[in-house]
Write a protein that holds these residues in place. Structure first.
Motif, PDB file in Angstrom:
ATOM      1  N   GLU A  70       0.818  -1.212   0.000  1.00 25.01           N
ATOM      2  CA  GLU A  70       0.000   0.000   0.000  1.00 25.01           C
ATOM      3  C   GLU A  70       0.858   1.272   0.000  1.00 25.01           C
ATOM      4  O   GLU A  70       0.549   2.244  -0.687  1.00 25.01           O
ATOM      5  N   LEU A  71       1.962   1.263   0.763  1.00 27.02           N
ATOM      6  CA  LEU A  71       2.814   2.455   0.831  1.00 27.02           C
ATOM      7  C   LEU A  71       3.545   2.702  -0.485  1.00 27.02           C
ATOM      8  O   LEU A  71       3.707   3.845  -0.901  1.00 27.02           O
ATOM      9  N   CYS A  72       3.993   1.643  -1.140  1.00 26.68           N
ATOM     10  CA  CYS A  72       4.687   1.817  -2.418  1.00 26.68           C
ATOM     11  C   CYS A  72       3.720   2.225  -3.526  1.00 26.68           C
ATOM     12  O   CYS A  72       4.118   2.884  -4.482  1.00 26.68           O
ATOM     13  N   GLU A  96       3.625   4.074  12.454  1.00 27.92           N
ATOM     14  CA  GLU A  96       2.712   4.345  13.562  1.00 27.92           C
ATOM     15  C   GLU A  96       3.098   5.615  14.307  1.00 27.92           C
ATOM     16  O   GLU A  96       2.236   6.311  14.841  1.00 27.92           O
ATOM     17  N   ALA A  97       4.399   5.923  14.338  1.00 25.64           N
ATOM     18  CA  ALA A  97       4.848   7.152  14.996  1.00 25.64           C
ATOM     19  C   ALA A  97       4.424   8.380  14.203  1.00 25.64           C
ATOM     20  O   ALA A  97       4.201   9.450  14.770  1.00 25.64           O
ATOM     21  N   GLY A  98       4.283   8.234  12.890  1.00 23.10           N
ATOM     22  CA  GLY A  98       3.862   9.345  12.027  1.00 23.10           C
ATOM     23  C   GLY A  98       5.012  10.294  11.737  1.00 23.10           C
ATOM     24  O   GLY A  98       6.083  10.230  12.342  1.00 23.10           O
ATOM     25  N   GLY A  99       4.789  11.161  10.765  1.00 24.41           N
ATOM     26  CA  GLY A  99       5.776  12.191  10.456  1.00 24.41           C
ATOM     27  C   GLY A  99       6.687  11.884   9.290  1.00 24.41           C
ATOM     28  O   GLY A  99       7.211  12.792   8.666  1.00 24.41           O
ATOM     29  N   PHE A 100       6.900  10.604   8.963  1.00 25.42           N
ATOM     30  CA  PHE A 100       7.769  10.267   7.837  1.00 25.42           C
ATOM     31  C   PHE A 100       6.908  10.042   6.606  1.00 25.42           C
ATOM     32  O   PHE A 100       5.974   9.253   6.625  1.00 25.42           O
ATOM     33  N   ARG A 101       7.237  10.726   5.504  1.00 26.29           N
ATOM     34  CA  ARG A 101       6.426  10.654   4.289  1.00 26.29           C
ATOM     35  C   ARG A 101       7.186  10.084   3.090  1.00 26.29           C
ATOM     36  O   ARG A 101       6.714  10.137   1.971  1.00 26.29           O
ATOM     37  N   GLY A 102       8.370   9.556   3.331  1.00 26.49           N
ATOM     38  CA  GLY A 102       9.160   9.018   2.229  1.00 26.49           C
ATOM     39  C   GLY A 102       8.855   7.551   1.958  1.00 26.49           C
ATOM     40  O   GLY A 102       7.817   7.021   2.333  1.00 26.49           O
ATOM     41  N   ARG A 103       9.797   6.893   1.293  1.00 30.43           N
ATOM     42  CA  ARG A 103       9.691   5.480   0.934  1.00 30.43           C
ATOM     43  C   ARG A 103      10.568   4.647   1.870  1.00 30.43           C
ATOM     44  O   ARG A 103      11.396   5.185   2.594  1.00 30.43           O
ATOM     45  N   TYR A 104      10.393   3.344   1.801  1.00 28.62           N
ATOM     46  CA  TYR A 104      11.152   2.426   2.660  1.00 28.62           C
ATOM     47  C   TYR A 104      11.886   1.380   1.825  1.00 28.62           C
ATOM     48  O   TYR A 104      11.511   1.095   0.691  1.00 28.62           O
ATOM     49  N   PHE A 105      12.901   0.792   2.469  1.00 34.77           N
ATOM     50  CA  PHE A 105      13.528  -0.422   1.957  1.00 34.77           C
ATOM     51  C   PHE A 105      13.830  -1.306   3.164  1.00 34.77           C
ATOM     52  O   PHE A 105      14.453  -0.862   4.131  1.00 34.77           O
ATOM     53  N   VAL A 106      13.366  -2.568   3.119  1.00 33.12           N
ATOM     54  CA  VAL A 106      13.521  -3.501   4.232  1.00 33.12           C
ATOM     55  C   VAL A 106      14.657  -4.477   3.929  1.00 33.12           C
ATOM     56  O   VAL A 106      14.632  -5.177   2.908  1.00 33.12           O
ATOM     57  N   LEU A 107      15.640  -4.526   4.811  1.00 29.34           N
ATOM     58  CA  LEU A 107      16.803  -5.397   4.628  1.00 29.34           C
ATOM     59  C   LEU A 107      16.514  -6.854   4.985  1.00 29.34           C
ATOM     60  O   LEU A 107      17.183  -7.758   4.507  1.00 29.34           O
ATOM     61  N   HIS A 108      15.576  -7.094   5.865  1.00 30.63           N
ATOM     62  CA  HIS A 108      15.292  -8.432   6.415  1.00 30.63           C
ATOM     63  C   HIS A 108      16.483  -8.967   7.192  1.00 30.63           C
ATOM     64  O   HIS A 108      16.865 -10.130   7.054  1.00 30.63           O
TER      65      HIS A 108
END
Length: 200
Positions: A70-72, A96-108
């Motif tokens: 959904e975010l991507c 959940e903390a809010g405030g960040f509007r960028g994209r993510y990358f998960v390393l696992h």
């Protein structure tokens, strides 16, 4: 008294969960079998479906049933700002903390030579593809403040530096509402190193 073979199998199955030892597994199994069989059936159905259908987002690598999470998919996210985290749980905590509007990358995961986890296990080729496609300007290294997390952040910084992007690290320090006398020395030290100008 020994349990039946099927109950023993249930106990063993519950112990695969983190933090669940023999006694906790026994309490869970007894609760499901004695008081909430419908809940047990629902748990089994959903767990089976999730194990079959949940995979990884093709872009950020978080957990999802869709090709893109959904975010991507969201056009409201800022493509030029990328936050790198160790796990989908870390990503959820930031959201959940809010405030960040960028994209993510998960390393696992994180670099851990003792566990046999090296750079090839963190999906860095997929990270390169994301960096190329999105035109990222700033990367936030949001790995955990552990020895392995710090080593991973330093390694990523060395790999990303030639790209000319701005690299930043999450600030660590005294929690809001915390009292200094109860904060450990390492946290206080990081708080002093990351101190900010006071603007009233």
């Amino acid at each position: 008294m020994a349990f039946s073979p099927l109950v023993d199998q249930l106990l063993d199955a519950l112990r695969v969960l983190p933090g669940v030892g023999p006694k906790t597994a026994q309490r869970m199994a007894m609760h499901l079998l004695e008081r909430d069989r419908d809940g047990g059936r629902q748990l089994a159905r959903v767990l089976m479906q999730a194990a079959e259908d949940v995979g990884y987002c093709q872009r950020c690598r978080t957990l999802t049933e869709q090709p893109l999470c959904e975010l991507c998919e969201s056009p409201r996210r800022e493509d030029r700002l990328l936050c790198i985290v160790e796990s989908p749980g870390d990503m959820l905590a930031i959201e959940e903390a809010g405030g960040f509007r960028g994209r993510y990358f998960v390393l696992h995961g994180h670099l851990s030579p003792l566990d046999g986890i090296g750079p090839d296990d963190l999906g860095l080729d997929a990270l390169d593809a994301v960096m190329e496609q999105a035109g990222v300007d700033e990367v936030i290294l949001a790995t955990n403040p552990t020895v392995e997390g710090e080593a991973t952040a330093h390694y990523l910084a060395q790999q990303l530096k030639p790209r000319g992007v701005t690299l930043s690290r999450l600030a660590y320090g005294v929690p809001m509402g915390g009292e200094l006398e109860y904060v450990d020395g390492g946290t206080l030290s990081r708080a002093f190193m990351g101190r900010q100008p006071f603007n009233d």
